[in-house]
Structures are given as C-alpha cells and as structure tokens.
Design an enzyme around this catalytic site. Structure first.
Site, PDB file in Angstrom:
ATOM      1  N   SER A 284     -15.869  -4.441 -22.475  1.00 31.34           N
ATOM      2  CA  SER A 284     -14.689  -5.240 -21.704  1.00 31.34           C
ATOM      3  C   SER A 284     -14.405  -6.290 -22.501  1.00 31.34           C
ATOM      4  O   SER A 284     -15.171  -7.176 -23.079  1.00 31.34           O
ATOM      5  CB  SER A 284     -15.403  -5.189 -20.247  1.00 31.34           C
ATOM      6  OG  SER A 284     -14.295  -5.973 -19.674  1.00 31.34           O
TER       7      SER A 284
ATOM      8  N   TYR B 156     -20.708  -9.107 -14.421  1.00 31.57           N
ATOM      9  CA  TYR B 156     -19.982  -7.921 -14.966  1.00 31.57           C
ATOM     10  C   TYR B 156     -19.939  -7.956 -16.701  1.00 31.57           C
ATOM     11  O   TYR B 156     -20.204  -7.201 -17.254  1.00 31.57           O
ATOM     12  CB  TYR B 156     -18.721  -7.490 -14.530  1.00 31.57           C
ATOM     13  CG  TYR B 156     -17.914  -6.456 -15.194  1.00 31.57           C
ATOM     14  CD1 TYR B 156     -18.113  -5.264 -15.077  1.00 31.57           C
ATOM     15  CD2 TYR B 156     -16.577  -6.954 -15.915  1.00 31.57           C
ATOM     16  CE1 TYR B 156     -17.569  -4.204 -15.786  1.00 31.57           C
ATOM     17  CE2 TYR B 156     -16.071  -6.039 -16.607  1.00 31.57           C
ATOM     18  CZ  TYR B 156     -16.298  -4.654 -16.452  1.00 31.57           C
ATOM     19  OH  TYR B 156     -15.744  -3.821 -17.140  1.00 31.57           O
TER      20      TYR B 156
END
Length: 327
Positions: A129, A154
């Site tokens: 990501s 995350y």
C-alpha cells in the site's frame, strides 16, 4: 492453462482481476473469508457475476488466518501463480480494531508464504500500500524512499508483509513482487472508500465530511489500470537483485495526484448533484498526500495508466446508479 490463486477473490480488486484473468484463459481459484467489514452482498454479487462469465472458476470460502484452509487450497489445486490481495483494509479502522489486522495481514500472509515454500509457485504477487510512505514530504513517492515510519497499524502491517516476503525470497528463492497500490477506485468498489461514501451521502442529500478542510492530495488510480498492471507482471517473476534474491517492490498508481476539492467537483458532475459539505480537521492515521513514482514499473513493463479521473468517476457513477437503482 495456468492456475492462478487470487486471495481476496470476492474483494474489489480481486473481482476485477479474476474477471480479466478468465477473459485471458487462465484457470482462477478465488479465496475469501467473506467478512462483514462492509456489506457482504457486494461480495456475493461480485462472485455471482464471475460465475456468470463462465470459464474455469472455483471459489473457496476460507480465512488466511486458518493455516489448514490455506494449505488445503495449495494441496488441492497446486496453483502456478499466487496473487495475494486478501487483507483487512482501512487506515482509520485499524486504530480501533487492531486485532483483525494482525490476524489477516500478518498471520494470514505468513501462511501464504509458508504454502508457497512447501508448494513452490512460479510467481507470488502481493498487495502492499501507498500507506507505507506515511507523511513524508518528498514527492513523488519512490520505492527507494525510507519507509520505516508508518503512521497507522494498517501501514505497519503492509510494510511487515514486504519484509516477510523479502525474507522468504532470500531463504527459499520464492519469486515475490510487492505492489504498493495508490487509492484504487471504480465500479463494484469498496463502500468504506471516500468516493463511495461521498456518493452515498450525495444521492441521499446528506452532508459529506471533508477532512483537513479539503487540503489533501490523492493519486487516484482506476481499477482497470491496476488490473492491467498486475497482468503485465503475472508471468514475469522478479529477477534476482544484487543479493541474488528474487524480490521487487513497485508503486502502481496514476502518477497524477488530485486535490480533494477538485475530486469532489468531478464526482458531483459525474453524479449530477451537488454535495453539502462539512469541513473537518485531519483524522488520525490519514496522510496529507500520495503521489506515485511509477518509473520502475514503466521501465520494466511499459505500464502507463490510461484512465482519467473524469472518465473513471463517470464509469463508477454509471455503475452506482444502475446497481442501486438511482435515477
């Protein structure tokens, strides 16, 4: 006919990728736990659409955190290529629900790596990501940048996945390629993403929340461009690096950041309605900007995103109105 395992197969990117792979003649095995992080009906409808397309498609309901379930898929199907897209998504959600990120993104990915070790594959591609870049000011973001200061759990799990994949590439020569996705959007998308939440509220004449008073930039990337990039890499495993480890990380984005207020204007035009707006400060875990340097992906695979934000949001708005019967 090569067999490709797509984890997160009922997810947003997993659905679009699986559809493209079936069109290309691959055998696809989808794997997904069908959790309720967002409305499972979207996942069920994606799967129904895949099954309607025909072609050699098999879906397995299971959880990456269940090692026996993961091993069972590899034992039964012996996939040639693995695309690991399954993960607990969402930056803000990770602040209040950390356990699910460890189970899915760390433990689950470890099980994938172990399965690839014991049932060797030609190529492993895995989702990382743009969140790994944190709040760095240098732009565009390069895969050569220092990314050891994640500002959300995350992001920390995605950076951890990259480290684990490197270790397995080094120890067991598993060809592994990490894909740092940049704000993916499009039809059949995720309802937790800003563009989807904005659309829900605009059509209901509700107020949208605009964070950091609208002063944010995002490298919005249309899902078809993401899928085309993945397909370029499917049968091209990472070449050994200077340490003879078959490992590589790429940014995969649009390479054209857009200000949040401009994005909202384009979305309003696509929907045909104006939004009521509430301006709020930056939220914990959010980053000010994302901006992908995709020069490595362009050099190695000729990748160039081709979908403008106006075109992409028009496609999304058309799908949304049809799916939710909005006039």
């Amino acid at each position: 006919m090569k067999k490709i395992l797509v984890t997160g197969g009922a997810g947003f990117i997993g659905y679009h990728l699986s559809k493209k792979l079936l069109e290309k003649g691959y055998e696809v095995i989808g794997f997904d736990n069908m959790n309720d992080y967002y409305d499972p009906k979207l996942k069920e409808d994606r799967l129904a659409d895949l099954k309607c397309k025909g072609g050699p498609y098999t879906f397995i309901k299971g959880d990456l955190a269940d090692k026996e379930a993961v091993t069972g898929v590899f034992t039964a199907f012996h996939p040639d290529i693995v695309v690991n897209l399954a993960a607990q998504a969402g930056v803000r959600y990770s602040i209040d629900h950390p356990d699910s990120y460890i189970q899915s993104n760390i433990v689950g990915f470890f099980h994938i790596l172990e399965a690839c070790r014991h049932y060797p594959v030609e190529n492993l591609l895995f989702a990382s990501s743009s969140s790994v870049y944190g709040n760095q000011e240098k732009v565009p973001f390069s895969t050569d940048d220092f990314v050891d200061h994640p500002i959300s759990l995350y992001a920390a799990t995605k950076k951890s996945d990259e480290l684990m994949a490197y270790t397995y590439a080094h120890l067991y020569k598993i060809p592994a390629t990490g894909l740092r996705f940049f704000t993916v959007y499009g039809p059949f998308g995720r309802p937790d993403m800003a563009y989807f939440k904005f659309t829900n509220k605009i059509v209901r004449n509700e107020t949208i929340q605009v964070y950091n008073n609208g002063d944010m930039l995002r490298d919005f990337t249309y899902v078809d461009d993401i899928v085309n990039g993945i397909c370029c890499m499917l049968e091209s495993p990472a070449k050994p690096n200077q340490d003879s480890d078959p490992y590589k990380v790429y940014n995969i984005g649009n390479n054209h950041p857009v200000r949040l207020m401009k994005f909202i204007e384009i979305l309003e035009d696509a929907i045909g309605r104006k939004a009521k707006k509430e301006f709020l400060p930056m939220q914990p875990g959010d980053v000010y900007q994302t901006y992908a340097d995709i020069s490595e992906l362009e050099k190695d695979f000729g990748f160039k995103p081709s979908t403008s934000l106006k075109e992409g949001l028009s496609h999304f708005a058309a799908w949304y109105k049809d799916y939710y019967h909005v006039k």
